[in-house]
Scaffold this active site. Sequence first.
Site, PDB file in Angstrom:
ATOM      1  N   CYS A 157      -1.175   1.032  10.469  1.00  0.00           N
ATOM      2  CA  CYS A 157      -1.396  -0.099   9.574  1.00  0.00           C
ATOM      3  C   CYS A 157      -0.111  -0.851   9.243  1.00  0.00           C
ATOM      4  CB  CYS A 157      -2.056   0.389   8.276  1.00  0.00           C
ATOM      5  SG  CYS A 157      -2.459  -0.955   7.135  1.00  0.00           S
TER       6      CYS A 157
ATOM      7  N   CYS B  18     -20.513   1.466   5.880  1.00  0.00           N
ATOM      8  CA  CYS B  18     -19.870   0.861   7.041  1.00  0.00           C
ATOM      9  C   CYS B  18     -18.642   1.710   7.339  1.00  0.00           C
ATOM     10  CB  CYS B  18     -19.471  -0.587   6.736  1.00  0.00           C
ATOM     11  SG  CYS B  18     -18.497  -1.380   8.044  1.00  0.00           S
TER      12      CYS B  18
ATOM     13  N   ARG C   6     -20.122  -2.998  15.899  1.00  0.00           N
ATOM     14  CA  ARG C   6     -19.298  -4.203  15.846  1.00  0.00           C
ATOM     15  C   ARG C   6     -18.016  -4.027  16.662  1.00  0.00           C
ATOM     16  NH1 ARG C   6     -20.256  -4.702  11.486  1.00  0.00           N
ATOM     17  NH2 ARG C   6     -18.633  -3.772  10.211  1.00  0.00           N
TER      18      ARG C   6
ATOM     19  N   CYS D 182      -0.636   5.460   6.635  1.00  0.00           N
ATOM     20  CA  CYS D 182      -1.431   5.367   7.862  1.00  0.00           C
ATOM     21  C   CYS D 182      -0.586   4.724   8.965  1.00  0.00           C
ATOM     22  CB  CYS D 182      -2.689   4.544   7.618  1.00  0.00           C
ATOM     23  SG  CYS D 182      -3.717   5.161   6.254  1.00  0.00           S
TER      24      CYS D 182
ATOM     25  N   CYS E 172     -16.494  -9.887   4.065  1.00  0.00           N
ATOM     26  CA  CYS E 172     -15.848  -8.604   3.759  1.00  0.00           C
ATOM     27  C   CYS E 172     -14.611  -8.824   2.904  1.00  0.00           C
ATOM     28  CB  CYS E 172     -15.451  -7.905   5.057  1.00  0.00           C
ATOM     29  SG  CYS E 172     -16.803  -7.709   6.227  1.00  0.00           S
TER      30      CYS E 172
ATOM     31  N   CYS F 112       0.833  -1.204   0.000  1.00  0.00           N
ATOM     32  CA  CYS F 112       0.000   0.000   0.000  1.00  0.00           C
ATOM     33  C   CYS F 112       0.867   1.254   0.000  1.00  0.00           C
ATOM     34  CB  CYS F 112      -0.913   0.003   1.227  1.00  0.00           C
ATOM     35  SG  CYS F 112      -2.095   1.380   1.215  1.00  0.00           S
TER      36      CYS F 112
ATOM     37  N   CYS G 247     -19.537  -6.999   1.816  1.00  0.00           N
ATOM     38  CA  CYS G 247     -19.014  -5.676   2.114  1.00  0.00           C
ATOM     39  C   CYS G 247     -17.657  -5.556   1.436  1.00  0.00           C
ATOM     40  CB  CYS G 247     -18.879  -5.481   3.619  1.00  0.00           C
ATOM     41  SG  CYS G 247     -18.218  -3.868   4.100  1.00  0.00           S
TER      42      CYS G 247
END
Length: 337
Positions: free
Chosen positions: A76, A205, A276, A73, A113, A69, A145
């Site tokens: 992460c 979400c 959740r 962030c 997901c 990626c 999702c």
Amino acid sequence: MSISTLSWSALADEILRGHQLTLEEGLSILHSSDDELLDVMSAAFKIRRQHFGKTVQLYQLMNAKSGLCPEDCGYCSQSKVSDAEIPKYNFLSRDKLMEGARIAAERDVKTYCIVISARGPNEREMKAVETIVPEIKEKYDLKICACLGLLSSEQADRLKACGVDRVNHNVNTSAEYYEKICSTHSYADRINTLNAVKDAGLEMCSGGIVGMGEADEDVVKMALELRDLGVHSIPVNFLNPIDGTPLQGLGKDLSPRQCLRILALYRFANPNSELRIAGGREIHLRSLQPMGLYAANSIFLGDYLTTPGQTAEDDYKMLEDLGFTVTKTEEVSVGSA
């Protein structure tokens, strides 16, 4: 509304009558004493039970593209600034995605997901999602999702057209704190993606991560932002400070009791949203995990993206011990719950 003149149960009653939680009230929940904790959780359960009875919805994650990626962030393990030792691979094959869906269906999971690590999906990844989603939905009784990063309006429309039910795109923290955890895209970029998702007719979400060094005000502001956005499903993550990430030393002040207060806050702020308990629950809630479900009505089953979770068998046992029922529907008969 002054908390000093109200019991937590009375505040829950006000919420059920339509009152919207304020910043002050949210901070009062986070700052409540240990002696008040059971009262806070009982009040949160009053709201949860009104909307969801004693049902729990299960989710399963599939890390369809790991690492690689370009974003920074800080939390992460898959970001360009992470040195964490994780698997790195491009978009999974059809067979592996179908196998994950089969396992999810066997586990009585409601939502499967599909997640990729990326700034946003490229055309090849979009086409892969458009191909696999109809096949999964035809063969298995699963909601889908998609968590694919930043999306354009056109991409959101394509996801809707191929059968995706909802899109996950977390705001992660408050608007004010966001620049402390990421510089390669902005909070506004994330809000723009959520607006594209909403405009496409997809369910939103979106949640966040607590324990990244933010102030209590940031935790409350995120809860209220999600309410104002009309988010349907809210995952609350507690920071797993993975070695090799910029935030590897944070999150140590998250006690199990404070995690319960945070979950109660999100239930008070978002009374009829699916709430959740997500990443980090095993690390931070520890033996108090079952109590979290008196506020939340959903959990991830199995492993997370790059970290292991509690076994599915242990989760089933936890739900059985609570007397809660796994459901795939949002139609709840409260009187019989």
